[in-house]
Enzyme design. Structure first.
Site, PDB file in Angstrom:
ATOM      1  N   TYR A 151      38.371  35.826  50.874  1.00 33.13           N
ATOM      2  CA  TYR A 151      39.075  35.108  49.800  1.00 33.13           C
ATOM      3  C   TYR A 151      38.665  33.625  49.720  1.00 33.13           C
ATOM      4  O   TYR A 151      39.445  32.796  49.248  1.00 33.13           O
ATOM      5  CB  TYR A 151      40.589  35.228  50.004  1.00 33.13           C
ATOM      6  CG  TYR A 151      41.144  36.570  49.541  1.00 33.13           C
ATOM      7  CD1 TYR A 151      40.934  37.039  48.236  1.00 33.13           C
ATOM      8  CD2 TYR A 151      41.908  37.356  50.400  1.00 33.13           C
ATOM      9  CE1 TYR A 151      41.444  38.262  47.817  1.00 33.13           C
ATOM     10  CE2 TYR A 151      42.428  38.588  49.977  1.00 33.13           C
ATOM     11  CZ  TYR A 151      42.191  39.019  48.676  1.00 33.13           C
ATOM     12  OH  TYR A 151      42.710  40.230  48.261  1.00 33.13           O
ATOM     13  N   PHE A 188      48.633  29.268  46.909  1.00 30.31           N
ATOM     14  CA  PHE A 188      49.057  30.539  47.500  1.00 30.31           C
ATOM     15  C   PHE A 188      48.155  30.986  48.654  1.00 30.31           C
ATOM     16  O   PHE A 188      48.423  32.020  49.264  1.00 30.31           O
ATOM     17  CB  PHE A 188      49.125  31.638  46.426  1.00 30.31           C
ATOM     18  CG  PHE A 188      47.815  31.940  45.731  1.00 30.31           C
ATOM     19  CD1 PHE A 188      46.849  32.739  46.338  1.00 30.31           C
ATOM     20  CD2 PHE A 188      47.550  31.428  44.473  1.00 30.31           C
ATOM     21  CE1 PHE A 188      45.651  33.021  45.704  1.00 30.31           C
ATOM     22  CE2 PHE A 188      46.335  31.713  43.823  1.00 30.31           C
ATOM     23  CZ  PHE A 188      45.392  32.505  44.449  1.00 30.31           C
ATOM     24  N   ARG A 205      37.951  47.532  38.144  1.00 28.87           N
ATOM     25  CA  ARG A 205      38.866  46.464  37.728  1.00 28.87           C
ATOM     26  C   ARG A 205      39.851  46.967  36.672  1.00 28.87           C
ATOM     27  O   ARG A 205      41.041  46.641  36.702  1.00 28.87           O
ATOM     28  CB  ARG A 205      38.084  45.268  37.167  1.00 28.87           C
ATOM     29  CG  ARG A 205      37.257  44.509  38.182  1.00 28.87           C
ATOM     30  CD  ARG A 205      38.064  43.685  39.144  1.00 28.87           C
ATOM     31  NE  ARG A 205      38.752  42.564  38.540  1.00 28.87           N
ATOM     32  CZ  ARG A 205      39.396  41.627  39.235  1.00 28.87           C
ATOM     33  NH1 ARG A 205      39.437  41.676  40.572  1.00 28.87           N
ATOM     34  NH2 ARG A 205      40.015  40.648  38.637  1.00 28.87           N
ATOM     35  N   THR A 237      45.789  41.001  37.722  1.00 36.81           N
ATOM     36  CA  THR A 237      46.215  40.502  39.041  1.00 36.81           C
ATOM     37  C   THR A 237      47.736  40.438  39.144  1.00 36.81           C
ATOM     38  O   THR A 237      48.311  40.833  40.172  1.00 36.81           O
ATOM     39  CB  THR A 237      45.633  39.081  39.260  1.00 36.81           C
ATOM     40  OG1 THR A 237      44.219  39.146  39.088  1.00 36.81           O
ATOM     41  CG2 THR A 237      45.964  38.558  40.642  1.00 36.81           C
ATOM     42  N   ARG A 248      48.179  48.965  39.388  1.00 27.71           N
ATOM     43  CA  ARG A 248      49.189  47.914  39.564  1.00 27.71           C
ATOM     44  C   ARG A 248      50.385  48.131  38.637  1.00 27.71           C
ATOM     45  O   ARG A 248      51.526  47.886  39.020  1.00 27.71           O
ATOM     46  CB  ARG A 248      48.539  46.540  39.370  1.00 27.71           C
ATOM     47  CG  ARG A 248      47.637  46.143  40.557  1.00 27.71           C
ATOM     48  CD  ARG A 248      46.740  44.976  40.223  1.00 27.71           C
ATOM     49  NE  ARG A 248      46.020  44.476  41.393  1.00 27.71           N
ATOM     50  CZ  ARG A 248      45.020  43.612  41.343  1.00 27.71           C
ATOM     51  NH1 ARG A 248      44.612  43.146  40.169  1.00 27.71           N
ATOM     52  NH2 ARG A 248      44.413  43.203  42.444  1.00 27.71           N
ATOM     53  N   ASN A 259      50.122  43.269  45.195  1.00 31.69           N
ATOM     54  CA  ASN A 259      49.496  44.000  44.091  1.00 31.69           C
ATOM     55  C   ASN A 259      48.590  45.145  44.537  1.00 31.69           C
ATOM     56  O   ASN A 259      47.707  45.567  43.806  1.00 31.69           O
ATOM     57  CB  ASN A 259      48.810  43.036  43.120  1.00 31.69           C
ATOM     58  CG  ASN A 259      47.719  42.232  43.782  1.00 31.69           C
ATOM     59  OD1 ASN A 259      47.378  42.469  44.940  1.00 31.69           O
ATOM     60  ND2 ASN A 259      47.148  41.293  43.053  1.00 31.69           N
ATOM     61  N   GLU A 281      31.119  41.120  49.267  1.00 32.67           N
ATOM     62  CA  GLU A 281      32.271  41.767  49.905  1.00 32.67           C
ATOM     63  C   GLU A 281      31.859  43.044  50.659  1.00 32.67           C
ATOM     64  O   GLU A 281      32.365  43.311  51.749  1.00 32.67           O
ATOM     65  CB  GLU A 281      33.335  42.071  48.847  1.00 32.67           C
ATOM     66  CG  GLU A 281      33.953  40.795  48.281  1.00 32.67           C
ATOM     67  CD  GLU A 281      34.794  40.991  47.014  1.00 32.67           C
ATOM     68  OE1 GLU A 281      35.323  39.985  46.515  1.00 32.67           O
ATOM     69  OE2 GLU A 281      34.902  42.137  46.529  1.00 32.67           O
TER      70      GLU A 281
END
Ligand code: IDP
Ligand code: MG
Length: 153
Positions: free
Chosen positions: A51, A59, A87, A93, A104, A114, A128
């Site tokens: 991240y 956050f 996605r 999100t 979600r 989420n 990733e």
């Protein structure tokens, strides 16, 4: 649409809530091909790298706490346009805004819980995947059913 691999991860809330099978099942039924899968409790260093783009956000500390709090299920899925497909299957999100029919939208209500991650582009997908898997851990194979769900490759 070109062939793509994408990184998908059931987050700690998804594992705790017994939704790993549901996430995998939806990706399977869509027709995407699972090429790698591993359960892991993310170390803080791995979480920070995964991240990294969000390190200056307010956050970020909560995000690190959440994502390292329990096991996650890391996966690589592939197929034509796999990054955008994944996605779209997740939805936005902020789960409170997610439409029904998305993971979600069907299973969560809060931006902080989420359920699932998916790479947001090809650069992120490569980065990733490499954070979680060695190249030799990605399986190369075909399934007979693919002639019924995707263009010939
Ligand atoms: P994405 O997971 O849909 O790609 P990103 O913007 O990349 O969304 O954010 C990464 C993750 O950080 C989100 O999935 C969520 O877990 C968390 N997050 C993002 N924005 C907020 C927020 O405003 N409050 C709490 N957590 C957030
Ligand atoms: Mg993201």
């Amino acid at each position: 649409m070109g062939w793509q691999q994408t990184f998908v991860m059931v987050k700690p809330d998804g594992v705790q809530r017994g939704l790993v099978g549901e996430v995998i099942s939806r990706f399977e039924r869509r027709g995407l091909r699972l090429v790698a899968l591993r359960m892991v409790v993310m170390e803080r260093d791995l979480a920070r790298r995964h991240y990294g783009a969000h390190q200056d956000k307010a956050f970020f500390p909560d995000l690190l706490e959440y994502i390292t709090s329990a096991p996650v299920v890391a996966m690589v899925w592939e197929g034509p346009g796999a990054i955008g497909l994944a996605r779209a299957m997740l939805g936005p999100t902020d789960a409170s805004q997610a439409p029904g029919g998305t993971l979600r939208g069907d299973y969560c209500m809060d931006i902080g819980f989420n359920l699932v991650h998916a790479s947001d582009g090809s650069e992120a997908a490569s980065r990733e995947i490499a954070l979680f898997f060695q190249p030799e851990e990605l399986c190369s194979y075909r399934r007979d059913l693919e002639k019924w769900v995707m263009p010939r490759t």
